[in-house]
Write an enzyme that holds these catalytic residues in place. Structure first.
Site, mmCIF file in Angstrom:
data_model
loop_
_atom_site.group_PDB
_atom_site.id
_atom_site.type_symbol
_atom_site.label_atom_id
_atom_site.label_comp_id
_atom_site.label_asym_id
_atom_site.label_seq_id
_atom_site.Cartn_x
_atom_site.Cartn_y
_atom_site.Cartn_z
ATOM 1 N N GLY A 17 38.677 116.055 -16.370
ATOM 2 C CA GLY A 17 38.722 114.620 -16.624
ATOM 3 C C GLY A 17 38.758 113.836 -15.329
ATOM 4 O O GLY A 17 39.669 114.005 -14.514
ATOM 5 N N GLY A 38 38.478 110.262 -15.105
ATOM 6 C CA GLY A 38 38.635 108.840 -15.347
ATOM 7 C C GLY A 38 39.441 108.199 -14.227
ATOM 8 O O GLY A 38 39.448 108.678 -13.088
ATOM 9 N N VAL A 82 42.540 108.197 -13.602
ATOM 10 C CA VAL A 82 43.573 109.058 -13.025
ATOM 11 C C VAL A 82 42.948 110.287 -12.355
ATOM 12 O O VAL A 82 43.158 110.538 -11.167
ATOM 13 C CB VAL A 82 44.596 109.492 -14.094
ATOM 14 C CG1 VAL A 82 45.613 110.462 -13.502
ATOM 15 C CG2 VAL A 82 45.305 108.269 -14.659
ATOM 16 N N LYS A 129 54.495 103.905 -28.668
ATOM 17 C CA LYS A 129 53.057 104.029 -28.427
ATOM 18 C C LYS A 129 52.296 103.304 -29.515
ATOM 19 O O LYS A 129 52.674 103.332 -30.696
ATOM 20 C CB LYS A 129 52.636 105.507 -28.419
ATOM 21 C CG LYS A 129 51.364 105.773 -27.643
ATOM 22 C CD LYS A 129 51.588 105.643 -26.139
ATOM 23 C CE LYS A 129 50.343 106.003 -25.343
ATOM 24 N NZ LYS A 129 50.617 105.992 -23.887
#
Length: 349
Positions: free
Chosen positions: A182, A184, A186, A81
């Site tokens: 959330g 966004g 996704v 990452k």
């Protein structure tokens, strides 16, 4: 600053690399957890952290999750990452992105980056001017690759339906109440797919205006981000940042199922046991949210097209069922079961 070995989330990472470039203002972390199965694949997060230790912790946790995610998805990739530390204004320049590309290139292919929170496919194009070890680039229609968000959303949607079947006995999503944290690429994509199925939705996002607009468009309810995890719902679906399932938030849950696309939803391993003790069915995050990495991995490897990507994504429910079955047999939390399977796959079992 604490050394890498002293961080609680250090998990025998193969490398933790810190980069600075004064000319562009770049401060970045690249954590390589494992290359047992192939180069360490994982997106880059652009985020403002209170201090650098938080950024390193995020990179450590996320890279470990990518090792497990790629292994469970059957991909020939290890886990890594990237984290780019944004300033308070989240200033992002081409020079900074290019400097990050050079940092990636310096690792000689051990890490392959892609889009994550705060980054876009356009940013990947800029990074790609300095390194070939980048994926999630714009591609021609029908090819694997591009923005991973829609692929992640598809996988989460299929996983939510599998969780509804397993935990609620629901053969369809019509009337099933899903609280989505959330919205966004996704969470928003998931909400749109569930709305088409007739699910009852409650939405929350840090951008309250965006949440209100989507709720109006989909016929959903909207609550604040502080309220969403405690909404009385059939399914709670975290799709924002991680570490939101804590002792406190788990105690306040009023749900039967947790299934969402956010990475590292459990703040600690013990929180997985807390969820299990409450009798809540949990879909391990790195199993359910693998759609995006499947898409960009096939792009990077030059293998397959959109049909191949979707065929692999449609196997996500089967992997979840494998985990849930073993959890039922062993009595262990599904989060622990998934970790055990993933560790065996990367040679750390």
């Amino acid at each position: 600053m604490t050394t890498g070995w002293g961080f609680p989330d250090f998990d025998d990472h193969e490398g933790v690399h810190l980069f600075t470039d004064p000319a562009s203002g770049l401060r970045a972390v690249i954590a390589v957890h494992s290359t047992k199965l192939g180069p360490a694949g994982g997106g880059c997060r652009f985020w403002h952290y209170a201090d650098s230790n938080e950024a390193i912790t995020d990179a450590l946790r996320l890279s470990r999750g990518m090792s497990f995610k790629n292994a469970m998805a059957g991909l020939p990739m290890g886990g890594g990452k990237g984290v780019v530390l944004a300033d308070a204004n989240r200033t992002k320049t081409p020079e900074l992105l290019k400097a990050f590309g050079r940092a990636i290139e310096s690792l000689g292919g051990r890490y392959v980056t892609a889009e994550d929170v705060g980054m876009s496919d356009t940013d990947m194009v800029t990074i790609a001017t300095e390194t070939k070890h980048v994926t999630g680039l714009p591609v021609a229609s029908g090819r694997a690759g591009g923005n991973p968000g829609p692929s992640t959303a598809l996988g989460v949607y299929l996983g939510v339906k599998a969780a509804a079947k397993r935990g609620l006995g629901a053969d369809s999503m019509k009337g099933v109440h899903v609280a989505i944290q959330g919205i966004g690429s996704v969470g928003g994509g998931l909400a749109a797919l569930l709305a088409k199925d007739g699910a009852k939705l409650t939405l929350a996002d840090v951008d309250a205006d965006k949440a209100a607009a989507m709720a109006k468009a989909l016929g959903a309810d909207v609550v604040t981000t502080a309220e969403i995890l405690s909404v009385a719902a059939d399914i709670v679906s975290p799709n924002a940042l991680g570490a939101i399932l804590t002792a406190e938030s788990i105690a306040a849950l009023q749900t039967t199922v947790i299934a969402g696309g956010a990475n590292n939803q459990l703040a600690t391993r013990e929180d997985g046991a807390r969820v299990h003790a409450r009798g809540i069915l949990y879909a391990p995050d790195y199993v359910i949210n693998a759609g995006g990495i499947i898409n960009v991995c096939l792009e990077y490897l030059g293998q397959g097209d959109r049909a191949d990507v979707e065929a692999r994504i449609r196997k996500i429910p089967d992997r979840l069922i494998e985990v849930w079955d073993e959890s039922d047999r062993s009595g262990l939390p599904s989060s622990d079961v998934a970790d055990m399977i993933a560790k065996r796959l990367i040679g750390r079992g």
